[in-house]
Design a protein around this motif. Structure first.
Motif, short mmCIF file in Angstrom:
data_model
loop_
_atom_site.label_atom_id
_atom_site.label_comp_id
_atom_site.label_asym_id
_atom_site.label_seq_id
_atom_site.Cartn_x
_atom_site.Cartn_y
_atom_site.Cartn_z
N GLY A 31 0.51 3.52 -2.97
CA GLY A 31 1.28 2.34 -2.62
C GLY A 31 2.75 2.45 -3.00
O GLY A 31 3.28 3.54 -3.24
N THR A 125 -4.46 -11.07 -2.43
CA THR A 125 -4.95 -9.75 -2.04
C THR A 125 -4.70 -8.78 -3.19
O THR A 125 -3.67 -8.87 -3.88
N ARG A 126 -5.64 -7.84 -3.38
CA ARG A 126 -5.49 -6.83 -4.43
C ARG A 126 -4.68 -5.66 -3.87
O ARG A 126 -5.14 -4.93 -2.99
N VAL A 127 -3.44 -5.52 -4.39
CA VAL A 127 -2.47 -4.56 -3.86
C VAL A 127 -2.09 -3.54 -4.94
O VAL A 127 -2.01 -3.89 -6.13
N ARG A 129 0.57 -1.56 -6.75
CA ARG A 129 2.01 -1.53 -7.04
C ARG A 129 2.22 -0.68 -8.30
O ARG A 129 1.53 -0.88 -9.32
N ILE A 133 -3.53 -1.50 -9.61
CA ILE A 133 -3.98 -2.61 -8.79
C ILE A 133 -3.43 -3.91 -9.35
O ILE A 133 -3.40 -4.13 -10.56
N GLN A 135 -3.06 -8.27 -8.31
CA GLN A 135 -3.41 -9.36 -7.41
C GLN A 135 -2.14 -10.10 -7.00
O GLN A 135 -1.44 -10.65 -7.84
N ILE A 141 3.00 -9.27 0.69
CA ILE A 141 2.69 -7.92 1.15
C ILE A 141 3.75 -7.46 2.15
O ILE A 141 4.21 -8.25 2.99
N ASP A 145 2.58 -1.19 1.84
CA ASP A 145 1.71 -1.57 0.73
C ASP A 145 0.29 -1.05 0.97
O ASP A 145 -0.21 -1.08 2.10
N PHE A 147 -3.63 -1.69 -0.12
CA PHE A 147 -4.42 -2.80 -0.67
C PHE A 147 -5.91 -2.57 -0.44
O PHE A 147 -6.32 -1.73 0.38
N GLU A 148 -6.72 -3.33 -1.17
CA GLU A 148 -8.17 -3.21 -1.09
C GLU A 148 -8.75 -4.18 -0.06
O GLU A 148 -8.20 -5.26 0.19
N LYS A 212 -9.95 0.81 1.45
CA LYS A 212 -8.53 0.67 1.18
C LYS A 212 -7.77 0.84 2.49
O LYS A 212 -8.23 1.53 3.40
#
Length: 923
Positions: A31, A125-127, A129, A133, A135, A141, A145, A147-148, A212
Motif C-alpha cells: 500500500g 475499511t481496513r487499509v 498504510r 493495517i 481502519q 481511500i 491504496d 485494502f482487505e 486483498k
C-alpha cells in the motif's frame, strides 16, 4: 506522480501483471505511506458520491408563490382591494401565503425523509498504510491504496484483486444479475459488463470469501460514480400536472379577461356607467371567474394523496409526482428485487430415481420436500438424503434468524443460502451431521472449473462433497447413484441428466449439480496431498438442485390490476433472456409469444425499429444503464407517460429520465433513491398500483373541484348580465362583494372536501387519460355552464324575483334600494349557495350514484356544507357585516324555499347519471 486514468479499467489495469499495475499506480503490495495518501486525497478528493445539487431553500420556498395560479391570486387580491373590499383582498393573499407555506412544508418533509434513507457505501475499511493495517473511513481511500475484503463487506472503490480466496461478489446493484460473480486474481474477460474476473466495483457486495485489492478509482471516477454523474446531468421535465395547471391558468385568465372586457363595454354602452365605474364593475366579474381555491385544493389533494401513500409504504418526494403516476401508461420495471424477491430458492430436486418439489418461498424455513404432493421424509430416500448432505456440507454460507424476521441475515451467497434453507426445510440437521463428519479441507470454487469441494472425515473414510455447474461436474463423474445403489454412469444416463437440465433452463430455472466420492482415510499427510486433480475425479452423480429467484407473492394481483387499468408493463433487466421471459410469463406480464430483446440487439436497433418493438409485447434482457435510458426516452417520444422502477445504480439514469422514477427503499442504492421521484419503503411493487390509483383519484378530484367552482360562475354572472341587458331596469341582483363571499367564503370548504374524495368504483378499470386531454375539457365546461350552471342561474333568478313578488312586483317596480332590495340580493346569494349544496353532492362522482358512494361518507364535504350555511347566517343576521355585504334578514318562507332547492337538483342529477349508466351498459 502520474494521474491515474480510470477510463478503461480493463485495458489499463486488469490485463497486465501486478508489477505493471503497481508501477502505473505508483504503489506496492504493502500500500501507500500516509504522506503520499494525503497528497492523493487532496488531488483526487474524497471517495464519496456527490448527490444532485441541492436547490436553494429560499428559491424552493419562493417558487410556491410565483406559479401562474399564485400570480392570479395576487392579482385577485389586488382587484378585491380596488373594489373597496380590503378585508377580502387581504384574505385572498393570506390564502396564497398559507398555500405556499403548506406546499413548501410538504416537499421539505419528503426531502428530509428521503435523506434518511441514503446509505450505500461502507463507513469503514481496513487499509494498508505504512505497511500496517489500519481502519479508515471509506471516504479517505485513494487510488493506489491496498485494502482487505471480507464476506458481507461492501466494496468501497473500483479495485483489482491481489489475493482472493473463494470470493464471490453480488453485483446486482450494477448489473441486475441475481447470480453472484466469482472473482479471482487471474484475469479472464467474462461475459457482459463488469464481469472481469479480477476486478471488483464500488457499490457491490462480497458474498463469500476474502482477499486483498488495490484501489483503481474512487468517488465519482468509479463506475458507480459515473452512472450517478450520468443521472444528475438529466434535467427533470415539468410534470404533466404542472403543464395542465399552467394551461388551465391561461385558459381561466383568458375567460375571465374576456368576460371582464364584455361587461366593461356593456356597462358603458347599455347602462352608460362612467369608465371608472365600468372598470371596477368589470374587475368584479373577472374576480368572479377566477377560482381562488384552485391552488390550495390542488395542493391539498396532492398532499392527502402523499399522506395516504405514505401509509401504504410509498414515499413521494414531490407533490406533483402523485398525479403524474396516475397518468402512467407504461411501467418499465426491473426484475431482481422489484418483481422478484431477490432470494434464490430451491423449488425442485431432480434425482435419477425421481423428481421432488420443495415448498415454501424465499429464505423462510417453513417448507417441505414433497413427491407427488405427498410429504417426504428424506431418511426414507437414500438418494435424497445424500443430496441434502452434500448440499449442506459443501457450503460456506450461514443463515441467521433476526428477530423473527421473514428475511434472515445471510452470511454468504444467495445460491448457497438456498441450499441451506432447502436442507432445513427437509429437516436435515447440518450442525449435528457435521459433528459426526467434520470438515478437514476445502477446495474453493473458481470460475475456471466452476466447482467447489469439501472433504470430511467419516471414521476410516473420507467423504468428498462436490457441487457445481452440470457441464463441468458431469465430466468428472464415472458413477451414478440410483435408489441407494452406485453403478457406472452410461451415456444414456448422461443424456437423461442433460435433458432434465435443459428442460429446467427453458423455464428460466438454474440447476446446480451435486456429486460425491468416498475414499479410504489414512492420515493427515494424505489430506495435505489432496488437490483438485486427484480429488475431483471418479465422482458419483447424485442429482440436481433447481432454483430460481421467486416472484413476490403480491405481484400477481398487482400485474392484473395494471392490465385492467390498461397500463403496459415492460421488464427491463440485466438478467438472462430465459430467466426474464420465464418470470414475465409466470407472473402474467406477457404471454409466451413475447419478443425478447437483448442489450446487444438493442444497440443495433434504430429508433423506428425500437418503436415498432415497443408497440407489442416485449422484454429487454442483458441491458446496460444507458440502454434503459434509451428505452424510456423512446417511449416518451411515442407519447407515453413512463414510470421506471428499480433499485440498482444501473436503474438511476432511467429513473431520472422517466416521467416518474420509483426506487426501492430497502434494497435500493443511494443513487437510485436520489434519482427517483418516489421511494417504496417496503420494496413492494403492489404499492405502485396503489399509487396509480391515488394519482388517478387526485386528477379526478381536481376536475370535481373545477366543476363545482364553475357551477357558481354562471349564476354569479347571469344577474349582472340581466342588469346590463335590461339597461339597468333590473337592479343588480348580486353585488361584487356578494360574489366574493361565494368564491372565497361559502364555496371553499365544500370544494376542499371534494379534493379528499375517495377513488370512484372502477377507476382502475379505465384507460390512462389521453395525452391530449385536459383538466378543463368540453364535457366539464358543458356540464358546469349548460347544466349545473344553467339550473343554478334559473333558481337564483327566481329567488330574486320571489322576494320582489312578495313586495308587490310586477305591479310595483323592482326594488333598487333599501331593506327590500338588500333582502332580494341576499336571497339571490342564498339561492346560489343552496344550489352549491346540491352541486357539492352531485360533483362527488361522474357517473356513480352518490347513494352507492354513501351519501354521508365524505365528512369533509358535509362539514363544508354546514359551514356555508352557518356563514350565510352570519352574513345575513350580523349587523356590522350586513352593511358591508348589503344583506338583510330573510323571512321564514324564504328559508323554506331555500332548503327545498337542493332536493330536486340533487335528484335530477341522480336521474341523469342513471340514464348515462344505462346507456353505457347497453352499448
Amino acid at each position: 506522480m502520474k494521474k491515474v486514468d480510470t477510463k478503461s479499467l480493463t485495458n489499463d489495469f486488469a490485463q497486465g501483471s501486478l508489477e505493471q499495475l503497481f508501477e502505473k499506480l505508483q504503489t506496492s503490495k504493502n500500500g501507500l505511506n500516509q504522506t503520499e495518501a494525503e497528497k492523493r486525497l487532496t488531488k483526487y478528493g474524497p471517495n464519496t458520491i456527490h448527490h444532485s445539487k441541492q436547490k436553494s431553500q429560499v428559491k424552493a420556498f419562493l417558487k410556491n408563490f410565483a406559479s401562474l395560479m399564485a400570480i392570479l391570486l395576487w392579482i385577485s387580491g389586488l382587484i378585491a382591494i380596488l373594489t373597496g373590499s380590503v378585508e377580502l383582498g387581504i384574505a385572498i393573499w393570506l390564502v396564497n401565503i398559507i398555500n405556499g407555506i403548506f406546499s413548501f412544508w410538504q416537499e421539505y418533509k419528503a426531502a428530509k425523509a428521503t435523506d434518511s434513507l441514503m446509505a450505500m457505501l461502507p463507513t469503514y475499511t481496513r487499509v494498508f498504510r505504512n505497511g500496517k493495517i489500519k481502519q479508515l473511513d471509506a471516504k479517505d481511500i485513494v487510488p493506489g491504496d491496498v485494502f482487505e475484503l471480507q464476506a458481507g463487506n461492501s466494496v468501497p472503490v473500483d479495485a483489482r484483486l491481489l489475493e482472493a480466496t473463494s470470493i464471490q461478489v453480488d453485483q446486482s446493484a450494477l448489473t441486475g444479475e441475481t447470480v453472484p460473480e466469482s472473482k479471482t486474481v487471474k484475469f479472464t474477460p467474462g461475459e457482459g459488463k463488469f464481469s472481469e474476473s479480477n476486478l471488483v466495483y464500488a457499490g457491490t457486495t462480497i458474498g463469500s470469501g476474502d482477499g486483498k485489492a488495490v484501489a483503481l478509482a474512487t468517488g465519482m471516477k468509479t463506475e458507480f460514480g459515473k452512472i450517478a454523474s450520468l443521472t444528475q446531468k438529466q434535467n427533470k421535465s415539468i410534470s404533466p400536472l404542472q403543464q395542465e395547471l399552467n394551461r388551465l391558468t391561461k385558459q381561466i385568465s383568458m375567460i375571465a379577461i374576456a368576460v371582464g372586457v364584455v361587461f366593461f363595454i356593456a356597462a358603458i354602452l347599455f347602462v352608460h356607467h362612467p369608465v371608472a365605474q365600468s372598470f371596477i364593475f368589470a374587475l368584479g366579474m373577472i374576480v368572479a371567474f377566477i377560482p381562488e381555491g384552485l391552488l390550495p385544493t390542488v395542493t391539498l389533494s396532492l398532499a392527502q394523496g402523499v399522506q395516504r401513500m405514505a401509509k401504504k409504504h410509498a414515499l413521494v418526494k414531490d407533490l406533483n409526482s402523485v398525479e403524474t403516476l396516475g397518468e402512467t401508461s407504461v411501467i418499465c420495471s426491473d426484475k431482481t428485487g422489484t418483481l422478484t424477491q431477490n432470494q434464490m430458492t430451491v423449488n425442485h430436486i431432480w434425482l435419477p430415481s425421481g423428481e421432488y418439489t420443495v415448498t415454501g418461498q424465499g429464505y423462510v424455513n417453513n417448507g417441505k420436500i414433497q413427491k407427488n404432493h405427498q410429504d417426504i421424509n428424506y431418511q426414507t430416500s437414500p438418494d435424497l438424503s445424500q443430496l441434502l448432505r452434500v448440499s449442506a456440507f459443501d457450503n460456506d454460507t450461514t443463515v441467521e434468524s433476526t428477530n423473527n424476521s421473514q428475511k434472515p441475515k445471510i452470511l454468504g451467497t444467495p445460491t448457497e443460502a438456498a441450499l441451506v434453507i432447502m436442507a432445513q426445510k427437509a429437516g436435515f440437521d447440518a450442525s449435528t451431521e457435521l459433528k459426526k463428519m467434520p470438515r478437514l479441507k476445502e477446495l474453493p470454487f473458481d470460475s475456471d472449473r466452476k466447482r467447489m469441494t469439501t472433504i470430511h472425515q467419516d471414521g476410516q473414510k473420507l467423504f468428498i462433497a462436490v457441487k457445481g455447474s452440470l457441464s463441468d461436474l458431469l465430466k468428472q463423474c464415472s458413477n451414478i447413484q440410483i435408489n441407494g445403489q452406485t453403478q457406472s454412469i452410461t451415456s444414456a444416463d448422461k443424456a437423461k441428466i442433460n435433458q432434465a437440465n435443459k428442460n429446467y433452463a427453458t423455464k428460466g430455472l438454474r440447476s446446480l449439480a451435486i456429486a460425491y466420492r468416498i475414499i479410504p482415510y489414512t492420515d493427515q499427510k494424505q489430506i495435505d496431498q489432496l488437490n483438485i486433480d486427484n480429488t475431483e475425479k471418479d465422482l458419483t452423480f447424485v442429482g440436481l438442485t433447481v432454483m430460481a429467484d421467486p416472484p413476490r407473492p403480491e405481484i400477481y394481483d398487482a400485474v392484473k390490476k395494471c392490465h385492467n387499468a390498461s397500463i403496459k408493463i415492460i421488464m427491463v433487466t440485466g438478467d438472462s433472456e430465459l430467466t426474464a421471459k420465464s418470470v414475465a410469463v409466470k407472473i402474467g406480464i406477457t404471454s409466451d409469444k413475447v419478443t425478447v430483446v437483448t442489450g446487444s440487439q438493442l444497440d443495433e436497433m434504430s429508433t423506428n425499429d425500437l418503436q415498432k418493438v415497443l408497440q407489442g409485447e416485449v422484454i429487454f434482457a442483458r441491458v446496460a444503464p444507458e440502454q434503459k435510458y434509451k428505452i424510456v426516452s423512446t417511449l416518451q417520444k411515442m407519447g407515453k407517460i413512463v414510470a421506471s422502477t428499480g433499485d440498482g445504480v444501473n436503474d438511476a439514469p432511467a429513473l431520472k429520465k422517466a416521467n416518474i422514477g420509483v426506487a426501492m427503499g430497502v434494497t435500493g442504492t443511494d443513487v437510485a433513491k436520489d434519482a427517483a421521484d418516489m421511494i417504496l419503503t417496503d420494496d413492494n411493487f403492489a404499492s405502485i398500483v396503489a399509487a396509480i390509483e391515488e394519482g388517478r383519484t387526485v386528477y379526478s378530484n381536481i376536475q370535481k373541484f373545477l366543476l363545482y367552482i364553475f357551477n357558481s360562475n354562471v349564476p354569479e354572472a347571469v344577474p349582472s348580465a340581466l342588469f346590463l341587458l335590461s339597461r339597468g331596469l333590473i337592479p343588480l341582483p348580486l353585488t361584487v362583494l356578494q360574489i366574493l363571499a361565494v368564491d372565497l367564503g361559502t364555496d371553499m370548504l365544500p370544494a376542499l372536501g371534494l379534493g379528499s374524495e375517495k377513488p370512484e368504483p372502477g377507476i382502475m378499470n379505465q384507460k390512462p387519460r389521453a395525452h391530449n386531454s385536459h383538466l378543463l375539457n368540453k364535457h366539464l365546461i358543458l356540464t358546469a355552464f349548460a347544466w349545473y350552471g344553467a339550473i343554478a342561474s334559473l333558481v337564483s333568478t327566481l329567488a330574486y324575483f320571489f322576494v320582489n313578488f312578495q313586495n308587490g312586483w310586477p305591479v310595483k317596480n323592482l326594488l333598487s334600494s333599501g331593506i327590500g332590495y338588500n333582502r332580494a340580493t341576499t336571497m339571490t346569494l342564498a339561492a346560489i349557495i343552496f344550489c352549491q349544496i346540491a352541486a357539492a353532492l352531485n360533483c362527488r362522482s361522474k357517473y356513480t350514484s352518490v347513494f352507492k358512494l354513501g351519501i354521508f361518507s365524505n365528512h369533509r364535504v358535509w362539514a363544508g356544507i354546514i359551514f356555508e350555511i352557518v356563514l350565510l347566517a352570519i352574513l345575513v343576521y350580523t349587523p356590522g357585516i350586513q352593511s358591508v355585504f348589503n344583506t338583510a334578514p330573510l323571512q321564514v318562507n324564504d328559508w323554506i324555499f331555500l332548503f327545498i332547492i337542493p332536493i330536486p337538483i340533487f335528484l335530477i342529477e341522480e336521474l341523469r347519471k342513471l340514464i348515462v349508466r344505462y346507456r353505457h351498459q347497453n352499448r
